[in-house]
Design a protein around this motif. Structure first.
Motif, PDB file in Angstrom:
ATOM      1  N   ASP A   1       0.645  -1.532  -0.317  1.00  0.00           N
ATOM      2  CA  ASP A   1      -0.179  -0.238   0.188  1.00  0.00           C
ATOM      3  C   ASP A   1       0.859   1.347   0.260  1.00  0.00           C
ATOM      4  O   ASP A   1       1.672   0.756   0.614  1.00  0.00           O
ATOM      5  CB  ASP A   1      -1.077  -0.555   1.294  1.00  0.00           C
ATOM      6  N   PHE A   2       0.323   2.437  -0.673  1.00  0.00           N
ATOM      7  CA  PHE A   2       1.230   3.837  -0.741  1.00  0.00           C
ATOM      8  C   PHE A   2       1.676   4.001   0.901  1.00  0.00           C
ATOM      9  O   PHE A   2       2.386   4.898   1.005  1.00  0.00           O
ATOM     10  CB  PHE A   2       0.638   4.531  -1.607  1.00  0.00           C
ATOM     11  N   ASP A   3       0.345   4.330   0.904  1.00  0.00           N
ATOM     12  CA  ASP A   3       0.734   4.547   2.661  1.00  0.00           C
ATOM     13  C   ASP A   3       1.939   4.380   4.017  1.00  0.00           C
ATOM     14  O   ASP A   3       3.027   4.634   4.193  1.00  0.00           O
ATOM     15  CB  ASP A   3      -0.616   4.508   3.880  1.00  0.00           C
ATOM     16  N   LEU A   4       1.761   2.827   3.609  1.00  0.00           N
ATOM     17  CA  LEU A   4       2.760   2.071   4.043  1.00  0.00           C
ATOM     18  C   LEU A   4       3.713   2.261   3.534  1.00  0.00           C
ATOM     19  O   LEU A   4       5.521   2.221   4.047  1.00  0.00           O
ATOM     20  CB  LEU A   4       2.914   0.536   3.908  1.00  0.00           C
ATOM     21  N   VAL A   5       4.432   1.991   2.113  1.00  0.00           N
ATOM     22  CA  VAL A   5       5.745   2.525   1.782  1.00  0.00           C
ATOM     23  C   VAL A   5       5.995   3.738   1.952  1.00  0.00           C
ATOM     24  O   VAL A   5       6.611   4.042   2.629  1.00  0.00           O
ATOM     25  CB  VAL A   5       5.528   2.021  -0.085  1.00  0.00           C
ATOM     26  N   TRP A   6       5.362   4.733   1.447  1.00  0.00           N
ATOM     27  CA  TRP A   6       5.593   6.483   2.368  1.00  0.00           C
ATOM     28  C   TRP A   6       5.796   6.107   3.926  1.00  0.00           C
ATOM     29  O   TRP A   6       7.572   6.927   3.737  1.00  0.00           O
ATOM     30  CB  TRP A   6       4.146   6.820   2.367  1.00  0.00           C
ATOM     31  N   SER A   7       5.157   5.427   4.284  1.00  0.00           N
ATOM     32  CA  SER A   7       5.560   5.518   6.443  1.00  0.00           C
ATOM     33  C   SER A   7       7.060   5.584   6.210  1.00  0.00           C
ATOM     34  O   SER A   7       7.941   5.485   6.656  1.00  0.00           O
ATOM     35  CB  SER A   7       4.610   4.983   6.735  1.00  0.00           C
ATOM     36  N   ARG A   8       7.438   3.544   5.121  1.00  0.00           N
ATOM     37  CA  ARG A   8       9.118   2.774   5.513  1.00  0.00           C
ATOM     38  C   ARG A   8       9.655   3.632   4.946  1.00  0.00           C
ATOM     39  O   ARG A   8      11.042   4.274   5.421  1.00  0.00           O
ATOM     40  CB  ARG A   8       8.291   1.918   4.219  1.00  0.00           C
ATOM     41  N   VAL A   9       9.815   4.640   3.537  1.00  0.00           N
ATOM     42  CA  VAL A   9      10.904   5.053   2.769  1.00  0.00           C
ATOM     43  C   VAL A   9      11.018   6.191   4.516  1.00  0.00           C
ATOM     44  O   VAL A   9      12.539   6.960   4.587  1.00  0.00           O
ATOM     45  CB  VAL A   9      10.339   5.984   2.125  1.00  0.00           C
ATOM     46  N   GLU A  10      10.354   7.098   4.930  1.00  0.00           N
ATOM     47  CA  GLU A  10      10.372   8.175   5.808  1.00  0.00           C
ATOM     48  C   GLU A  10      11.159   7.674   7.172  1.00  0.00           C
ATOM     49  O   GLU A  10      12.178   8.005   7.531  1.00  0.00           O
ATOM     50  CB  GLU A  10       9.001   8.439   6.339  1.00  0.00           C
ATOM     51  N   ARG A  11      10.701   5.908   7.370  1.00  0.00           N
ATOM     52  CA  ARG A  11      11.813   5.681   8.583  1.00  0.00           C
ATOM     53  C   ARG A  11      13.244   5.205   8.402  1.00  0.00           C
ATOM     54  O   ARG A  11      14.099   4.876   9.057  1.00  0.00           O
ATOM     55  CB  ARG A  11      10.569   4.438   9.156  1.00  0.00           C
ATOM     56  N   ALA A  12      13.260   4.843   6.766  1.00  0.00           N
ATOM     57  CA  ALA A  12      14.552   4.700   6.514  1.00  0.00           C
ATOM     58  C   ALA A  12      15.516   4.991   5.864  1.00  0.00           C
ATOM     59  O   ALA A  12      16.702   5.719   6.741  1.00  0.00           O
ATOM     60  CB  ALA A  12      14.623   4.499   5.190  1.00  0.00           C
ATOM     61  N   ILE A  13      14.470   7.071   5.730  1.00  0.00           N
ATOM     62  CA  ILE A  13      14.841   8.188   5.738  1.00  0.00           C
ATOM     63  C   ILE A  13      15.851   8.707   7.376  1.00  0.00           C
ATOM     64  O   ILE A  13      16.634   9.279   7.189  1.00  0.00           O
ATOM     65  CB  ILE A  13      15.217   9.389   5.418  1.00  0.00           C
ATOM     66  N   THR A  14      15.093   8.540   8.219  1.00  0.00           N
ATOM     67  CA  THR A  14      15.637   8.971   9.390  1.00  0.00           C
ATOM     68  C   THR A  14      16.578   8.035  10.606  1.00  0.00           C
ATOM     69  O   THR A  14      17.256   8.307  10.950  1.00  0.00           O
ATOM     70  CB  THR A  14      14.128   9.090  10.213  1.00  0.00           C
ATOM     71  N   THR A  15      16.974   6.500   9.947  1.00  0.00           N
ATOM     72  CA  THR A  15      17.062   5.738  10.688  1.00  0.00           C
ATOM     73  C   THR A  15      18.625   5.644   9.726  1.00  0.00           C
ATOM     74  O   THR A  15      19.922   5.380  10.928  1.00  0.00           O
ATOM     75  CB  THR A  15      16.568   3.795   9.705  1.00  0.00           C
ATOM     76  N   ALA A  16      18.776   6.718   8.519  1.00  0.00           N
ATOM     77  CA  ALA A  16      19.908   7.159   8.081  1.00  0.00           C
ATOM     78  C   ALA A  16      20.591   8.138   7.819  1.00  0.00           C
ATOM     79  O   ALA A  16      21.593   8.164   8.193  1.00  0.00           O
ATOM     80  CB  ALA A  16      20.059   6.459   6.518  1.00  0.00           C
ATOM     81  N   ASN A  17      20.090   8.998   9.092  1.00  0.00           N
ATOM     82  CA  ASN A  17      20.376  10.374   9.875  1.00  0.00           C
ATOM     83  C   ASN A  17      20.591  11.239   8.489  1.00  0.00           C
ATOM     84  O   ASN A  17      20.731  11.714   8.429  1.00  0.00           O
ATOM     85  CB  ASN A  17      21.754   9.625  10.461  1.00  0.00           C
TER      86      ASN A  17
END
Length: 376
Positions: free
Chosen positions: A270-286
């Motif tokens: 789902d787009f909402d889930l992918v959008w959330s996962r990308v944001e978490r990946a950006i944050t985790t990558a600092n």
């Protein structure tokens, strides 16, 4: 009476002459024109003069004749086949993020008690202490907690989106209600915030006191439930020895190339889930997020700065103005991480922030690899 007699005579004449060709036949007055298309002739294509062909586009037929229609040998009794009925596929998203008048929640295609158990387990695993539980009403409440007491991933994401939480603590009330449709549930969270040295314990507000924290918690809970659902539906045909010797393959994100041979991260879901996962990946990558646009599917990032506020600038550079806004703008590396739905998948690409053009292939691939490593 005389008028009725005339109408009766006309009716009798019409009924007795119904077999006559002059009235109902092929050349009759009331001709059946359903087969007229069989007599249609195909006209030759328009030809463009040779001296004009260089400045004109090729002329394609507007109404090409399909290859499966009957040829000229077909008789007049040919029946046009009825169109094949469309197959109606009832596709419903497993998760649907909702927002109305400052209230956020999501809808999940699962029974309420099942969702309650998954939400309860997630908050425990995330580092929350459950204070009050009411399974009959689908509610539970956490005790006051500081972001530093939670898991590192959740804590980093909360502090990145709201740095003021370093001096605050909060507690959450989770409520799961039956949805409008059968076997669906609606998940709500309510966040209360206070200073870390405060002992106040007021009544629950009507809306969350920190919408950013509420949004992050809903995203994390929704992603966790989606992963749990995907793992429960996975079937393995490997033996125990094969499982031990086979490396785990990640299917969440795949680094590929698009039609222009540019690097792209392909994801399913789902787009909402992918959008959330990308944001978490950006944050985790600092990586610092300067801005985001959910409607455009765009994260505006700056690779020269860190999400946690740290900087690579040395002490003396900061002392002599090396970290001024002008200097920071001069060394900024701004890009757009774009999330687009393409066919049945979702693509994540990298664009230049200045003109939204595709970023250099090597730079885009490096960024996408970094996101992939922090996503899977």
């Amino acid at each position: 009476m005389r008028q009725l007699a005339k109408l009766s005579v006309i009716a009798v004449v019409i009924s007795t002459t119904s077999g006559c060709g002059w009235l109902w036949g092929e050349k009759g007055y009331f001709k059946d024109r359903s087969n007229d298309y069989l007599d249609a002739k195909q006209a030759p294509l328009i030809t463009v003069p040779a001296d004009l062909q260089q400045n004109t586009k090729p002329l394609d037929p507007l109404y090409p004749i399909p290859a499966n229609i009957p040829n000229s040998t077909a008789g007049k009794d040919f029946e046009v086949p009825r169109p094949v009925p469309l197959q109606i596929v009832n596709e419903s998203k497993a998760f649907s993020l909702q927002s109305s008048q400052g209230v956020q929640w999501f809808i999940v295609q699962q029974p309420t008690m099942q969702v309650y158990g998954q939400a309860f387990q997630y908050f425990q695993q995330a580092g929350f202490h459950i204070d009050v539980t009411r399974p009959t009403t689908g509610e539970f409440t956490t005790s006051w907690v500081k972001p530093s007491a939670l898991t590192s991933m959740l804590s980093n994401r909360l502090l990145a989106i709201d740095p003021s939480l370093t001096k605050e603590e909060f507690k959450v009330r989770v409520r799961i209600e039956p949805g409008v449709s059968s076997n669906t549930s609606e998940v709500y969270t309510l966040v209360m915030v206070r200073a870390e040295d405060s002992t106040a314990d007021a009544a629950w507000p009507a809306k969350s006191q920190n919408a950013s924290v509420e949004s992050v918690l809903l995203d994390e809970l929704m992603a966790n439930m989606s992963n749990t659902q995907a793992m429960d539906s996975t079937v393995s045909l490997l033996t125990d020895s094969q499982v031990e010797s086979t490396p785990v393959a990640s299917t969440t994100a795949v680094l590929s190339r698009d039609a222009q041979n540019m690097p792209v991260l392909v994801m399913n879901g789902d787009f909402d889930l992918v959008w959330s996962r990308v944001e978490r990946a950006i944050t985790t990558a600092n990586i610092k997020i300067d801005d985001m646009d959910r409607s455009m599917g765009a994260y505006y990032v700056n690779l020269a700065e860190k999400a946690d506020g740290s900087s690579d600038v040395g002490f003396f550079s900061r002392l002599f103005g090396g970290n001024s806004q002008a200097k920071r703008d001069a060394r900024a590396e701004r890009y757009i991480i774009k999330v687009d739905k393409v066919d049945n998948a979702i693509n994540v690409s990298v664009q230049n922030a200045k003109d939204s053009s595709p970023a250099a292939a090597d730079k885009a691939e490096a960024i996408l690899k970094q996101l992939k490593d922090n996503m899977n």
